[in-house]
Design a protein around this motif. Structure first.
Motif, PDB file in Angstrom:
ATOM      1  N   VAL A  25      24.801  72.383  39.389  1.00 15.61           N
ATOM      2  CA  VAL A  25      25.119  71.971  38.017  1.00 15.61           C
ATOM      3  C   VAL A  25      26.228  72.840  37.413  1.00 15.61           C
ATOM      4  CG1 VAL A  25      24.157  71.891  35.665  1.00 15.61           C
ATOM      5  CG2 VAL A  25      22.860  70.941  37.593  1.00 15.61           C
ATOM      6  N   TYR A  26      26.333  74.065  37.903  1.00 18.73           N
ATOM      7  CA  TYR A  26      27.278  75.019  37.301  1.00 18.73           C
ATOM      8  C   TYR A  26      28.431  75.387  38.234  1.00 18.73           C
ATOM      9  CZ  TYR A  26      23.213  76.053  34.303  1.00 18.73           C
ATOM     10  OH  TYR A  26      22.144  75.969  33.459  1.00 18.73           O
ATOM     11  N   GLU A  27      29.526  75.775  37.606  1.00 20.59           N
ATOM     12  CA  GLU A  27      30.630  76.467  38.284  1.00 20.59           C
ATOM     13  C   GLU A  27      31.073  77.591  37.354  1.00 20.59           C
ATOM     14  OE1 GLU A  27      33.801  73.742  39.062  1.00 20.59           O
ATOM     15  OE2 GLU A  27      32.684  72.651  40.615  1.00 20.59           O
ATOM     16  N   MET A  28      31.884  78.507  37.895  1.00 14.31           N
ATOM     17  CA  MET A  28      32.477  79.534  37.034  1.00 14.31           C
ATOM     18  C   MET A  28      33.839  79.034  36.569  1.00 14.31           C
ATOM     19  SD  MET A  28      30.001  81.557  37.085  1.00 14.31           S
ATOM     20  CE  MET A  28      30.607  82.931  36.092  1.00 14.31           C
ATOM     21  N   ASP A  29      34.154  79.245  35.300  1.00 15.15           N
ATOM     22  CA  ASP A  29      35.449  78.788  34.798  1.00 15.15           C
ATOM     23  C   ASP A  29      36.516  79.865  35.026  1.00 15.15           C
ATOM     24  OD1 ASP A  29      35.187  80.698  32.809  1.00 15.15           O
ATOM     25  OD2 ASP A  29      34.697  79.253  31.227  1.00 15.15           O
ATOM     26  N   ASP A  30      37.713  79.612  34.540  1.00 16.78           N
ATOM     27  CA  ASP A  30      38.824  80.530  34.785  1.00 16.78           C
ATOM     28  C   ASP A  30      38.604  81.911  34.168  1.00 16.78           C
ATOM     29  OD1 ASP A  30      40.084  78.551  36.183  1.00 16.78           O
ATOM     30  OD2 ASP A  30      41.342  77.903  34.508  1.00 16.78           O
ATOM     31  N   ASP A  31      37.771  81.959  33.128  1.00 19.59           N
ATOM     32  CA  ASP A  31      37.450  83.242  32.489  1.00 19.59           C
ATOM     33  C   ASP A  31      36.212  83.885  33.104  1.00 19.59           C
ATOM     34  OD1 ASP A  31      39.584  82.980  30.710  1.00 19.59           O
ATOM     35  OD2 ASP A  31      38.375  81.719  29.377  1.00 19.59           O
ATOM     36  N   TRP A  32      35.764  83.302  34.212  1.00 16.46           N
ATOM     37  CA  TRP A  32      34.581  83.766  34.920  1.00 16.46           C
ATOM     38  C   TRP A  32      33.340  83.751  34.023  1.00 16.46           C
ATOM     39  CZ3 TRP A  32      34.669  83.032  39.718  1.00 16.46           C
ATOM     40  CH2 TRP A  32      33.664  83.531  40.538  1.00 16.46           C
ATOM     41  N   LYS A  33      33.211  82.630  33.319  1.00 19.94           N
ATOM     42  CA  LYS A  33      32.005  82.335  32.541  1.00 19.94           C
ATOM     43  C   LYS A  33      31.430  81.035  33.102  1.00 19.94           C
ATOM     44  CE  LYS A  33      32.727  85.537  29.308  1.00 19.94           C
ATOM     45  NZ  LYS A  33      31.788  86.571  28.885  1.00 19.94           N
ATOM     46  N   THR A  34      30.155  80.864  32.944  1.00 17.12           N
ATOM     47  CA  THR A  34      29.519  79.657  33.470  1.00 17.12           C
ATOM     48  C   THR A  34      29.991  78.406  32.757  1.00 17.12           C
ATOM     49  OG1 THR A  34      27.550  80.836  34.159  1.00 17.12           O
ATOM     50  CG2 THR A  34      27.305  78.497  33.752  1.00 17.12           C
ATOM     51  N   LYS A  35      30.246  77.376  33.559  1.00 16.11           N
ATOM     52  CA  LYS A  35      30.661  76.078  33.035  1.00 16.11           C
ATOM     53  C   LYS A  35      29.707  75.029  33.594  1.00 16.11           C
ATOM     54  CE  LYS A  35      34.418  74.328  34.909  1.00 16.11           C
ATOM     55  NZ  LYS A  35      35.811  74.042  35.256  1.00 16.11           N
ATOM     56  N   VAL A  37      29.086  71.570  34.997  1.00 20.01           N
ATOM     57  CA  VAL A  37      29.941  70.547  35.600  1.00 20.01           C
ATOM     58  C   VAL A  37      29.176  69.290  36.014  1.00 20.01           C
ATOM     59  CG1 VAL A  37      31.760  72.114  36.366  1.00 20.01           C
ATOM     60  CG2 VAL A  37      29.794  71.676  37.861  1.00 20.01           C
ATOM     61  N   LYS A  38      27.869  69.409  36.201  1.00 18.55           N
ATOM     62  CA  LYS A  38      27.099  68.222  36.598  1.00 18.55           C
ATOM     63  C   LYS A  38      25.771  68.196  35.827  1.00 18.55           C
ATOM     64  CE  LYS A  38      27.322  68.554  41.208  1.00 18.55           C
ATOM     65  NZ  LYS A  38      27.070  68.159  42.595  1.00 18.55           N
ATOM     66  N   GLU A  39      25.905  68.131  34.521  1.00 22.53           N
ATOM     67  CA  GLU A  39      24.725  68.178  33.664  1.00 22.53           C
ATOM     68  C   GLU A  39      23.728  67.072  34.019  1.00 22.53           C
ATOM     69  OE1 GLU A  39      24.413  69.272  29.054  1.00 22.53           O
ATOM     70  OE2 GLU A  39      25.359  67.348  29.429  1.00 22.53           O
ATOM     71  N   GLU A  40      24.264  65.920  34.420  1.00 20.15           N
ATOM     72  CA  GLU A  40      23.386  64.781  34.718  1.00 20.15           C
ATOM     73  C   GLU A  40      22.483  65.030  35.921  1.00 20.15           C
ATOM     74  OE1 GLU A  40      26.623  64.908  34.972  1.00 20.15           O
ATOM     75  OE2 GLU A  40      27.290  64.120  36.902  1.00 20.15           O
ATOM     76  N   ASP A  41      22.812  66.032  36.734  1.00 20.06           N
ATOM     77  CA  ASP A  41      21.997  66.327  37.913  1.00 20.06           C
ATOM     78  C   ASP A  41      20.937  67.388  37.642  1.00 20.06           C
ATOM     79  OD1 ASP A  41      23.345  64.484  39.356  1.00 20.06           O
ATOM     80  OD2 ASP A  41      24.552  65.905  40.516  1.00 20.06           O
ATOM     81  N   CYS A  42      20.893  67.917  36.447  1.00 18.76           N
ATOM     82  CA  CYS A  42      19.882  68.935  36.127  1.00 18.76           C
ATOM     83  C   CYS A  42      18.497  68.304  36.144  1.00 18.76           C
ATOM     84  CB  CYS A  42      20.165  69.546  34.757  1.00 18.76           C
ATOM     85  SG  CYS A  42      18.888  70.735  34.271  1.00 18.76           S
ATOM     86  N   MET A  43      17.578  68.932  36.885  1.00 25.36           N
ATOM     87  CA  MET A  43      16.208  68.413  36.960  1.00 25.36           C
ATOM     88  C   MET A  43      15.252  69.268  36.134  1.00 25.36           C
ATOM     89  SD  MET A  43      15.060  69.564  40.756  1.00 25.36           S
ATOM     90  CE  MET A  43      15.053  71.307  41.226  1.00 25.36           C
TER      91      MET A  43
END
Ligand code: SF4
Ligand code: SF4
Length: 82
Positions: A25-35, A37-43
Protein backbone atom coordinates in the motif's frame (compact mmCIF):
# COMPACT_ATOMS: atom_id res chain seq x y z
CA UNK A 1 -12.96 1.56 1.70
CA UNK A 2 -10.29 2.22 4.26
CA UNK A 3 -8.96 5.77 4.27
CA UNK A 4 -5.33 6.21 5.30
CA UNK A 5 -3.88 9.51 6.42
CA UNK A 6 -0.13 9.96 6.87
CA UNK A 7 1.21 12.61 9.21
CA UNK A 8 4.28 13.56 7.18
CA UNK A 9 5.56 15.78 9.98
CA UNK A 10 5.61 12.80 12.31
CA UNK A 11 7.00 10.26 9.83
CA UNK A 12 10.68 9.61 10.49
CA UNK A 13 11.25 7.84 7.17
CA UNK A 14 12.17 4.44 8.56
CA UNK A 15 10.27 2.68 5.72
CA UNK A 16 9.10 -0.02 8.12
CA UNK A 17 5.55 0.35 6.86
CA UNK A 18 6.67 -0.11 3.26
CA UNK A 19 8.52 -3.30 4.19
CA UNK A 20 5.77 -4.57 6.46
CA UNK A 21 2.61 -4.04 4.44
CA UNK A 22 1.59 -7.30 2.76
CA UNK A 23 -0.33 -5.45 0.06
CA UNK A 24 2.28 -2.87 -0.93
CA UNK A 25 0.00 0.00 0.00
CA UNK A 26 2.92 2.33 0.70
CA UNK A 27 5.99 3.70 -1.03
CA UNK A 28 8.53 6.29 0.08
CA UNK A 29 8.23 9.65 -1.66
CA UNK A 30 11.06 11.88 -2.87
CA UNK A 31 11.38 13.41 0.60
CA UNK A 32 11.65 9.92 2.06
CA UNK A 33 8.27 10.11 3.76
CA UNK A 34 5.58 7.49 3.44
CA UNK A 35 3.19 7.87 0.54
CA UNK A 36 -0.05 5.92 0.12
CA UNK A 37 -0.06 4.44 -3.38
CA UNK A 38 -2.61 1.62 -3.25
CA UNK A 39 -5.12 2.62 -0.61
CA UNK A 40 -7.78 0.42 -2.21
CA UNK A 41 -5.70 -2.67 -1.40
CA UNK A 42 -5.55 -1.99 2.34
CA UNK A 43 -7.19 -4.84 4.25
CA UNK A 44 -7.08 -2.99 7.56
CA UNK A 45 -4.77 -5.46 9.27
CA UNK A 46 -3.20 -2.48 11.07
CA UNK A 47 0.21 -4.14 11.01
CA UNK A 48 1.74 -0.90 9.76
CA UNK A 49 0.12 0.98 12.59
CA UNK A 50 1.64 -1.42 15.10
CA UNK A 51 5.12 -1.21 13.60
CA UNK A 52 5.33 2.54 12.97
CA UNK A 53 7.63 4.07 15.60
CA UNK A 54 6.04 7.47 15.13
CA UNK A 55 2.39 6.38 14.97
CA UNK A 56 2.29 8.50 11.85
CA UNK A 57 -0.66 6.89 10.10
CA UNK A 58 -4.34 6.84 10.80
CA UNK A 59 -6.86 4.43 9.28
CA UNK A 60 -10.46 5.53 8.93
CA UNK A 61 -13.67 3.94 7.68
CA UNK A 62 -12.65 0.45 8.68
CA UNK A 63 -15.65 -1.84 8.42
CA UNK A 64 -14.65 -5.37 7.49
CA UNK A 65 -11.15 -6.67 6.82
CA UNK A 66 -10.71 -8.16 3.37
CA UNK A 67 -9.62 -11.77 3.21
CA UNK A 68 -6.19 -11.57 1.71
CA UNK A 69 -4.64 -14.99 2.00
CA UNK A 70 -7.04 -17.00 -0.09
CA UNK A 71 -5.68 -20.28 -1.33
CA UNK A 72 -8.06 -21.08 -4.15
CA UNK A 73 -6.77 -24.64 -4.55
CA UNK A 74 -7.44 -25.37 -0.89
CA UNK A 75 -10.87 -23.72 -1.12
CA UNK A 76 -11.73 -25.90 -4.12
CA UNK A 77 -10.80 -29.03 -2.19
CA UNK A 78 -12.78 -27.92 0.86
CA UNK A 79 -15.85 -27.12 -1.23
CA UNK A 80 -15.81 -30.69 -2.60
CA UNK A 81 -15.56 -32.19 0.88
CA UNK A 82 -18.23 -30.17 2.72
S1 SF4 B 1 -3.40 -1.87 7.52
FE1 SF4 B 1 -2.27 -3.66 6.70
S2 SF4 B 1 -2.84 -3.71 4.53
FE2 SF4 B 1 -3.40 -1.68 5.30
S3 SF4 B 1 -1.65 -0.39 4.84
FE3 SF4 B 1 -1.35 -1.19 6.91
S4 SF4 B 1 -0.13 -3.07 6.71
FE4 SF4 B 1 -0.96 -2.52 4.69
S1 SF4 C 1 6.67 3.24 9.68
FE1 SF4 C 1 5.91 5.28 10.27
S2 SF4 C 1 7.77 6.51 10.57
FE2 SF4 C 1 8.36 4.69 9.39
S3 SF4 C 1 8.22 5.37 7.23
FE3 SF4 C 1 6.23 4.42 7.79
S4 SF4 C 1 4.95 6.15 8.48
FE4 SF4 C 1 7.06 6.86 8.47
Amino acid sequence: MVKIEIDKEACVGCASCVEDCPNDVYEMDDDWKTKVVKEEDCMACLSCHEICPAQAMEHKDIHVAKRLYIDRDVNDVISKIV
